[in-house]
Design an enzyme around this catalytic site. Structure first.
Site, short mmCIF file in Angstrom:
data_model
loop_
_atom_site.label_atom_id
_atom_site.label_comp_id
_atom_site.label_asym_id
_atom_site.label_seq_id
_atom_site.Cartn_x
_atom_site.Cartn_y
_atom_site.Cartn_z
N SER A 133 0.82 -1.22 0.00
CA SER A 133 0.00 0.00 0.00
C SER A 133 0.85 1.27 0.00
O SER A 133 1.82 1.40 0.76
CB SER A 133 -0.92 0.01 1.22
OG SER A 133 -1.55 1.29 1.29
N ASP B 10 -13.66 6.61 -1.86
CA ASP B 10 -13.33 6.18 -3.23
C ASP B 10 -14.21 6.92 -4.24
O ASP B 10 -13.79 7.20 -5.36
CB ASP B 10 -13.56 4.66 -3.38
CG ASP B 10 -12.41 3.84 -2.79
OD1 ASP B 10 -11.29 4.38 -2.65
OD2 ASP B 10 -12.65 2.67 -2.43
N LYS C 290 -13.27 -4.13 2.49
CA LYS C 290 -14.13 -2.94 2.40
C LYS C 290 -15.61 -3.28 2.62
O LYS C 290 -16.31 -2.57 3.35
CB LYS C 290 -13.97 -2.25 1.04
CG LYS C 290 -12.61 -1.58 0.86
CD LYS C 290 -12.59 -0.85 -0.48
CE LYS C 290 -11.20 -0.33 -0.79
NZ LYS C 290 -11.15 0.44 -2.04
N GLY D 227 -16.26 -4.23 -15.24
CA GLY D 227 -16.17 -4.74 -13.87
C GLY D 227 -17.45 -4.48 -13.12
O GLY D 227 -18.25 -3.59 -13.47
N ALA D 228 -17.66 -5.29 -12.07
CA ALA D 228 -18.90 -5.17 -11.29
C ALA D 228 -18.62 -5.42 -9.81
O ALA D 228 -19.49 -5.87 -9.07
CB ALA D 228 -19.93 -6.18 -11.81
N GLY D 229 -17.38 -5.14 -9.38
CA GLY D 229 -17.01 -5.37 -7.99
C GLY D 229 -17.13 -4.12 -7.14
O GLY D 229 -17.89 -3.19 -7.46
N GLY E 209 -5.08 5.03 -12.04
CA GLY E 209 -5.76 5.18 -10.76
C GLY E 209 -5.03 6.00 -9.71
O GLY E 209 -5.51 6.11 -8.57
N ASN F 126 -14.03 2.54 3.06
CA ASN F 126 -12.57 2.61 2.85
C ASN F 126 -11.92 3.60 3.83
O ASN F 126 -10.69 3.71 3.86
CB ASN F 126 -12.24 3.01 1.40
CG ASN F 126 -12.30 4.51 1.19
OD1 ASN F 126 -13.20 5.18 1.70
ND2 ASN F 126 -11.35 5.06 0.48
N TYR G 227 -3.46 1.18 -10.79
CA TYR G 227 -2.27 2.02 -10.83
C TYR G 227 -1.05 1.15 -10.57
O TYR G 227 -1.13 0.15 -9.86
CB TYR G 227 -2.33 3.19 -9.84
CG TYR G 227 -2.56 2.77 -8.41
CD1 TYR G 227 -3.84 2.69 -7.88
CD2 TYR G 227 -1.49 2.43 -7.58
CE1 TYR G 227 -4.06 2.29 -6.59
CE2 TYR G 227 -1.70 2.04 -6.27
CZ TYR G 227 -2.99 1.97 -5.78
OH TYR G 227 -3.20 1.57 -4.50
P1 NAP Z 1 -13.34 -6.80 -7.02
O1 NAP Z 1 -14.39 -6.37 -6.06
O2 NAP Z 1 -12.63 -8.09 -6.83
O3 NAP Z 1 -14.01 -6.78 -8.51
C1 NAP Z 1 -13.25 -7.07 -9.63
C2 NAP Z 1 -14.16 -7.08 -10.87
O4 NAP Z 1 -13.31 -7.31 -12.00
C3 NAP Z 1 -15.21 -8.18 -10.87
O5 NAP Z 1 -16.35 -7.71 -11.54
C4 NAP Z 1 -14.52 -9.29 -11.68
O6 NAP Z 1 -15.40 -10.12 -12.37
C5 NAP Z 1 -13.76 -8.48 -12.69
N1 NAP Z 1 -12.59 -9.19 -13.21
C6 NAP Z 1 -11.55 -9.66 -12.51
N2 NAP Z 1 -10.65 -10.21 -13.34
C7 NAP Z 1 -11.15 -10.09 -14.60
C8 NAP Z 1 -10.71 -10.48 -15.89
N3 NAP Z 1 -9.54 -11.09 -16.05
N4 NAP Z 1 -11.50 -10.22 -16.95
C9 NAP Z 1 -12.69 -9.58 -16.79
N5 NAP Z 1 -13.17 -9.17 -15.59
C10 NAP Z 1 -12.40 -9.44 -14.51
O7 NAP Z 1 -12.18 -5.72 -7.11
P2 NAP Z 1 -12.30 -4.12 -6.89
O8 NAP Z 1 -12.22 -3.80 -5.45
O9 NAP Z 1 -13.48 -3.62 -7.65
O10 NAP Z 1 -10.96 -3.60 -7.56
C11 NAP Z 1 -10.70 -3.72 -8.95
C12 NAP Z 1 -9.38 -3.02 -9.26
O11 NAP Z 1 -9.56 -1.60 -9.10
C13 NAP Z 1 -8.25 -3.39 -8.27
O12 NAP Z 1 -7.45 -4.40 -8.82
C14 NAP Z 1 -7.47 -2.11 -8.08
O13 NAP Z 1 -6.32 -2.15 -8.90
C15 NAP Z 1 -8.38 -1.02 -8.60
N6 NAP Z 1 -8.74 -0.04 -7.54
C16 NAP Z 1 -8.12 1.17 -7.58
C17 NAP Z 1 -8.45 2.14 -6.65
C18 NAP Z 1 -7.75 3.47 -6.71
O14 NAP Z 1 -7.79 4.23 -5.73
N7 NAP Z 1 -7.16 3.80 -7.82
C19 NAP Z 1 -9.42 1.88 -5.65
C20 NAP Z 1 -10.03 0.62 -5.65
C21 NAP Z 1 -9.68 -0.33 -6.60
P3 NAP Z 1 -16.07 -11.43 -11.73
O15 NAP Z 1 -17.20 -10.93 -10.87
O16 NAP Z 1 -16.52 -12.19 -12.92
O17 NAP Z 1 -14.96 -12.12 -10.96
#
Ligand code: NAP
Length: 293
Positions: A29, A115, A79, A143-145, A254, A100, A233
């Site tokens: 981090s 965020d 989170k 994405g949908a997380g 990011g 967060n 990022y």
């Molecule tokens: P998360 O809750 O695990 O969600 C990840 C999403 O991406 C899910 O919808 C997942 O699909 C999809 N996914 C994962 N691998 C994939 C692939 N190879 N192809 C297609 N879809 C894929 O993660 P999150 O918390 O949203 O974070 C996602 C990314 O955002 C992190 O890796 C981080 O780098 C970035 N982030 C950046 C900041 C910032 O401040 N810049 C803040 C938060 C997050 P499924 O549901 O099908 O598994």
């Protein structure tokens, strides 16, 4: 005094005894790097640490931090769990369903989500205010997380409502759009090229490109007028953003979201303006972490 000003006064009087980022893993981090620089610059005698907390130890860690009067941040994978465990959440944290940022008020933790502020700041920086009205612009979100949830709330607050979510697990995307009450068209990745052809903003909220050189989509698919936001990022930038910039697209990774969510958290903890330039300088000067981020 209004209720909101009263709350801020109480919070400022109860500045956190210490600050901590909880995650698992958390060694990579960058938050301690720029938050400690900001604390030093602001003359605030509080230290910001990392704490690696396994999921089964989260409840106990939050209880201990409340007893200590601490504040801090929460990152992957905690989170959403923290939002369920912290009973007092701000309306934004409740809406996103993820915490967060937290602080202690009268021995009790308050959970918040900055965020959304980070995503808002990045979208504002990328899409000029004088461009067409947000409501007319088509956005494609991958994405949908958890971070897609914060991004959807940010888009909605900025007035975007032509949103297409691209997800390999479409049920998750439908559920998220419904829970947030933010309408979105949901498509599978094989429809990507078709939906991007019409987009004015594309956003990657998946981890694609975090650890290798995979691209969320080919640059050739992205119209020249379209802006690109990669939530991922990495030190030296993400491969997608590098390729997009080389091809003349407006593109941001990011890092701005990271700094802005941190600045917004700093302002919630201390009720003073965060020294953003100091935060950016600290990140520029930071040595690479073990995994290159
Ligand atoms: P998360 O809750 O695990 O969600 C990840 C999403 O991406 C899910 O919808 C997942 O699909 C999809 N996914 C994962 N691998 C994939 C692939 N190879 N192809 C297609 N879809 C894929 O993660 P999150 O918390 O949203 O974070 C996602 C990314 O955002 C992190 O890796 C981080 O780098 C970035 N982030 C950046 C900041 C910032 O401040 N810049 C803040 C938060 C997050 P499924 O549901 O099908 O598994």
């Amino acid at each position: 005094m209004t209720e909101q000003r009263q709350e801020r006064a109480v919070r400022a009087a109860q500045r956190p005894s210490r600050l901590v980022i909880l995650g698992h893993p958390v060694a990579h981090s960058l938050s301690p790097v720029f938050q400690n620089a900001a604390l030093l610059d602001a003359g605030i005698p509080v230290v910001y640490d990392r704490e690696d907390v396994a999921p089964d130890a989260l409840t106990e860690a939050l209880r201990r931090l409340a007893a200590e009067g601490a504040g801090g941040n929460i990152t992957i994978p905690h989170k959403e769990a923290a939002a369920a465990l912290i009973s007092r959440c701000t309306p934004t944290a409740r809406r996103v369903g993820a915490v967060n940022t937290f602080w202690t008020e009268q021995g009790e933790l308050v959970g918040h989500n900055t965020d959304v502020d980070g995503a808002v700041a990045t979208i504002r920086a990328l899409v000029p205010a004088e461009a067409s009205a947000p409501g007319d612009r088509s956005v494609v979100l991958l994405g949908a997380g958890g971070s897609a949830a914060a991004t959807l709330v940010a888009l909605s607050s900025l007035g975007y409502h032509r949103i297409t979510m691209v997800a390999r697990t479409t049920g998750r995307a439908h559920a998220l759009s419904e829970r947030l009450a933010i309408p979105a068209q949901v498509v599978r990745p094989d429809a990507l090229e078709r939906v991007v052809a019409d987009a004015e903003l594309v956003i990657n909220a998946t981890p694609i490109g975090l650890r290798d050189d995979a691209l969320p989509m080919l640059v050739a698919m992205i119209p020249t007028r379209c802006a690109v936001f990669d939530l991922v990022y990495r030190r030296g930038g993400t491969p997608w953003i590098a390729a997009c910039r080389e091809a003349g697209r407006r593109a941001e990774d990011g890092l701005r979201m990271l700094v802005e969510q941190g600045a917004s958290a700093f302002e919630a903890w201390f009720d003073v303006l965060a020294p953003r330039a100091v935060m950016w300088r600290a990140l520029d000067a930071a040595p690479p972490t073990h995994d290159g981020r």
